[in-house]
Motif scaffolding. Structure first.
Motif, short mmCIF file in Angstrom:
data_model
loop_
_atom_site.label_atom_id
_atom_site.label_comp_id
_atom_site.label_asym_id
_atom_site.label_seq_id
_atom_site.Cartn_x
_atom_site.Cartn_y
_atom_site.Cartn_z
N TYR A 235 38.73 28.41 40.37
CA TYR A 235 39.38 29.52 39.65
C TYR A 235 40.62 30.05 40.39
O TYR A 235 40.91 31.23 40.33
CB TYR A 235 38.38 30.66 39.41
CG TYR A 235 37.17 30.23 38.62
CD1 TYR A 235 37.21 30.14 37.24
CD2 TYR A 235 35.97 29.91 39.28
CE1 TYR A 235 36.08 29.73 36.51
CE2 TYR A 235 34.85 29.50 38.56
CZ TYR A 235 34.91 29.42 37.18
OH TYR A 235 33.81 29.01 36.47
N LYS A 236 41.32 29.16 41.07
CA LYS A 236 42.49 29.59 41.85
C LYS A 236 43.65 30.04 40.97
O LYS A 236 44.49 30.83 41.39
CB LYS A 236 42.94 28.45 42.77
CG LYS A 236 41.91 28.07 43.83
CD LYS A 236 42.40 26.92 44.68
CE LYS A 236 41.36 26.52 45.73
NZ LYS A 236 41.82 25.37 46.55
N GLN A 237 43.72 29.51 39.74
CA GLN A 237 44.84 29.84 38.87
C GLN A 237 44.47 30.88 37.80
O GLN A 237 45.23 31.11 36.88
CB GLN A 237 45.34 28.56 38.17
CG GLN A 237 45.77 27.46 39.13
CD GLN A 237 46.87 27.90 40.07
OE1 GLN A 237 47.82 28.58 39.65
NE2 GLN A 237 46.76 27.52 41.33
N SER A 238 43.29 31.48 37.93
CA SER A 238 42.86 32.44 36.91
C SER A 238 42.52 33.80 37.49
O SER A 238 41.81 34.59 36.87
CB SER A 238 41.65 31.89 36.15
OG SER A 238 40.59 31.59 37.03
N ASP A 239 43.02 34.08 38.68
CA ASP A 239 42.79 35.38 39.30
C ASP A 239 43.53 36.45 38.52
O ASP A 239 44.76 36.48 38.48
CB ASP A 239 43.26 35.36 40.76
CG ASP A 239 43.10 36.71 41.43
OD1 ASP A 239 42.16 37.44 41.06
OD2 ASP A 239 43.93 37.04 42.30
N LEU A 240 42.79 37.36 37.89
CA LEU A 240 43.41 38.36 37.01
C LEU A 240 44.32 39.31 37.77
O LEU A 240 45.33 39.78 37.23
CB LEU A 240 42.31 39.13 36.28
CG LEU A 240 41.48 38.32 35.29
CD1 LEU A 240 40.29 39.13 34.81
CD2 LEU A 240 42.32 37.86 34.11
N ALA A 241 43.97 39.63 39.01
CA ALA A 241 44.77 40.58 39.79
C ALA A 241 46.12 40.00 40.19
O ALA A 241 46.99 40.73 40.66
CB ALA A 241 44.00 41.02 41.02
N SER A 242 46.29 38.69 40.02
CA SER A 242 47.57 38.05 40.40
C SER A 242 48.42 37.73 39.18
O SER A 242 49.37 36.96 39.28
CB SER A 242 47.27 36.76 41.18
OG SER A 242 46.53 37.03 42.35
N GLN A 243 48.10 38.30 38.03
CA GLN A 243 48.83 37.98 36.81
C GLN A 243 49.69 39.13 36.30
O GLN A 243 50.01 39.20 35.12
CB GLN A 243 47.83 37.52 35.73
CG GLN A 243 47.14 36.22 36.09
CD GLN A 243 46.24 35.70 34.98
OE1 GLN A 243 46.39 36.05 33.81
NE2 GLN A 243 45.29 34.85 35.34
N ASN B 218 48.80 45.22 40.86
CA ASN B 218 49.88 45.88 40.13
C ASN B 218 50.97 46.37 41.07
O ASN B 218 52.15 46.45 40.69
CB ASN B 218 49.29 47.08 39.38
CG ASN B 218 49.83 47.21 37.98
OD1 ASN B 218 50.73 46.50 37.57
ND2 ASN B 218 49.27 48.13 37.24
N GLU B 219 50.59 46.70 42.28
CA GLU B 219 51.52 47.29 43.23
C GLU B 219 52.32 46.25 44.02
O GLU B 219 53.19 46.61 44.81
CB GLU B 219 50.75 48.20 44.20
CG GLU B 219 50.08 49.39 43.51
CD GLU B 219 49.14 50.15 44.42
OE1 GLU B 219 48.89 49.65 45.54
OE2 GLU B 219 48.64 51.22 44.02
N ARG B 220 52.00 44.98 43.83
CA ARG B 220 52.69 43.94 44.61
C ARG B 220 54.15 43.77 44.19
O ARG B 220 54.99 43.37 45.00
CB ARG B 220 51.94 42.62 44.46
CG ARG B 220 50.57 42.61 45.11
CD ARG B 220 49.80 41.36 44.78
NE ARG B 220 48.39 41.46 45.16
CZ ARG B 220 47.43 40.66 44.73
NH1 ARG B 220 47.74 39.67 43.89
NH2 ARG B 220 46.19 40.83 45.11
N LYS B 221 54.43 44.02 42.94
CA LYS B 221 55.80 43.85 42.47
C LYS B 221 56.11 44.92 41.43
O LYS B 221 55.36 45.09 40.47
CB LYS B 221 55.99 42.45 41.86
CG LYS B 221 57.42 42.14 41.46
CD LYS B 221 57.55 40.71 40.93
CE LYS B 221 57.39 39.69 42.05
NZ LYS B 221 57.70 38.32 41.56
N THR B 222 57.20 45.64 41.62
CA THR B 222 57.58 46.69 40.67
C THR B 222 57.99 46.08 39.33
O THR B 222 58.38 44.91 39.26
CB THR B 222 58.74 47.53 41.22
OG1 THR B 222 59.89 46.67 41.44
CG2 THR B 222 58.35 48.19 42.53
#
Length: 548
Positions: free
Chosen positions: A345-353, A290-294
């Protein structure tokens, strides 16, 4: 603090000898009484320099002058390390640092051949008591549980007056996947039919971890659990004076027409088949992602990714995707789990969505476990009108935790929501932040366990029979479940294993709703949703007038 002078007027001991040795050359040379003033001046400078060195040495190392001074130490138990400090005449006694040995942790006692299916439960499977108790004056006061705990009273209300008979419980067997009994601090499971994937396995694992967290605190009970998505105990069939008592059946979700008892779903301990980690570790990753992009720097569209095949309403949602004809402010992607599993599961990482300002939640065949992952982003959750609830979602409020979206006109409703949020930037950010704060603070794993604790405790009070070990049941413990497993199943069980008992009691259960306060909650949700619908209608009326 000074040493007592000796009989000859000096301080005595080693300090006197050391001082005499340093000063005697200057005394013998008649320093300070020589008629030669230049010699005296030079000698005085040397005297001051040496004196400064000696003073510094005495201050920094008090043992030089005070070898007989007693040391002060702190007595500790054999399990602690004690530091001894010498009192300085100049400085206060330093704070004593006591390093405690780490508390012992629970571990899995697997046999040498970990793949054996004949693992047995250790006799010391659980401690007999926790480190807290009502009679322990040192345990910290417990906080009040989040407000959604009040729905426990509502879920159990159908049996508040009649209690739960064994006959009613046995009728719940009709659709249940398993019966779970807790007798004498041990867990027994009677399996009736297989569940989809490992839903039943990780649900039972959750019960076991609850007993590790609160050993000796979970009362004896028997319950039936159905792992299918949709609820089945229809309230209309048990209405009326002469109607039988409804069967008490636990499952993951409910709705307004049913009486199923809602319980936390299996994915809190991991969803092995789709590589979704246990909630405690995943919650931390979601916070970091969540903190990667405002919010303001995220894509100004609504995002959804999932399996559209499972429900007609999801297939309808896919029509709202961007196309040459329409821009509905939505970016929608179909999830291919088979492909994902092959590619790691490279495209399903929940923390990157958490890369869009808005995220869409829409039900599948019933409620979906994805709701908590979507709400965890600071993105505004666009909630397509749901028909089901799980144990915590009844604590969410429209326009505070989420933005309601119409089910029958999804595309126009989504476009309005995104346009409104991009125009009212601060309010939109507040909604997204309120939802993620709710997930991080009020749905942390401690509260999941506390919800289970209070639900099972209140449920057990309604039983009109003595819980027994079913004839066809087997004893289950962490070893019998985890030791024979491999891959994600073993990995997630090990990761979600409760390693020590709770040091404080569960949160304090809030009181049930009285009729007026319950009506006020329901009315608030309805009126807020209606007001947003009116805004939406005005928006589209204006769009039609301008031809845009």
């Amino acid at each position: 603090m000074r040493n007592s002078p000796s009989k000859n007027g000096s301080s005595g001991g080693h300090c006197r000898n050391f001082t005499d040795a340093v000063w005697s050359p200057f005394i013998k040379s008649g320093l300070g009484i020589s008629p030669n003033r230049s010699y005296a001046l030079v000698s005085l400078i040397i005297l001051l320099a040496v004196g400064a060195f000696i003073s510094t040495r005495l201050l920094l190392d008090p043992t030089v002058c005070h070898p007989k001074r007693h040391s002060t130490s702190v007595t500790a138990s054999p399990k602690t390390k004690t530091q001894t400090h010498t009192i300085s005449p100049k400085y206060p006694l330093p704070t004593t640092v006591i390093t405690q040995n780490p508390k012992p942790e629970f571990t899995l006692h697997c046999p040498a051949n970990e793949t054996t299916t004949g693992s047995t439960c250790p006799r010391n499977n659980y401690p007999t008591t926790t480190s807290f108790g009502d009679d322990n004056p040192n345990h910290p006061p417990t906080a009040t549980c989040p407000d959604y705990f009040r729905w426990i009273h509502e879920d159990l209300r159908p049996w508040a007056k009649t209690g739960i008979t064994r006959e009613a419980l046995e009728r719940a067997k009709k659709t249940a996947n398993f019966r779970l009994s807790i007798v004498g601090r041990k867990v027994y499971v009677e399996k009736f039919q297989d569940a989809f994937q490992t839903r039943d396995v990780f649900t039972i694992w959750g019960f076991l971890q609850l007993l590790r967290k609160y050993p000796g605190k979970i009362p004896d009970l028997e319950l039936m659990f159905d792992c299918v998505d949709w609820p089945v105990v229809r309230a209309a069939e048990f209405a009326g004076v002469n109607a039988p008592s409804p069967p008490p059946l636990f499952r993951y979700c409910g709705n307004e027409e049913t009486l199923d008892i809602v319980f936390p779903d299996w994915s809190f301990w991991g969803w092995a088949e789709v590589n979704i980690k246990p909630w405690e570790s995943l919650l931390k990753e979601l916070r970091e992602g969540n903190e990667r992009k405002t919010w303001i720097n995220r894509e100004p569209y609504a995002y959804w990714k999932g399996n559209p095949v499972v429900a007609e309403t999801r297939q309808d949602l896919m029509k709202c995707n961007v196309s040459e004809e329409h821009e509905w402010n939505a970016r929608l992607y179909a999830q291919d789990w088979i492909k994902e599993s092959k590619e790691g599961y490279k495209q399903s990482d929940l923390a990157s969505q958490c890369h869009h300002r808005y995220k869409i939640y829409i039900e599948g065949s019933a409620w979906s476990v994805s709701e908590k992952y979507i709400l965890a982003c600071d993105s505004v959750t666009l909630l397509v009108k749901p028909h089901y609830y799980d144990f915590f979602t009844r604590g969410l409020l429209p326009a505070h935790h989420y933005w309601p979206v119409r089910e029958q006109d999804k595309c126009r409703s989504i476009k309005f929501a995104v346009d409104w949020g991009n125009t009212h930037v601060q309010k939109a950010q507040d909604i997204g932040k309120a939802a993620s704060d709710f997930i991080q603070q009020e749905l942390k794993m401690d509260y999941v366990y506390d919800y289970m604790y209070h639900l099972l405790t209140e449920y057990s009070k309604l039983l009109l029979f003595k819980p027994e070990i079913p004839l066809n049941a087997v004893e289950i413990c962490s070893e019998t479940m985890a030791c024979p497993r491999s891959g994600n199943e073993r990995k997630f069980m090990t990761e979600s294993l409760v390693k020590r008992p709770a040091e404080s009691g569960p949160c304090a259960m809030p009181p049930p709703y009285d009729p007026a306060s319950l009506y006020a909650v329901v009315k608030r949700k309805q009126s807020t949703t209606t007001r947003i619908l009116q805004w939406e209608m005005k928006y589209w009326s204006k769009q039609n007038q301008t031809g845009s």
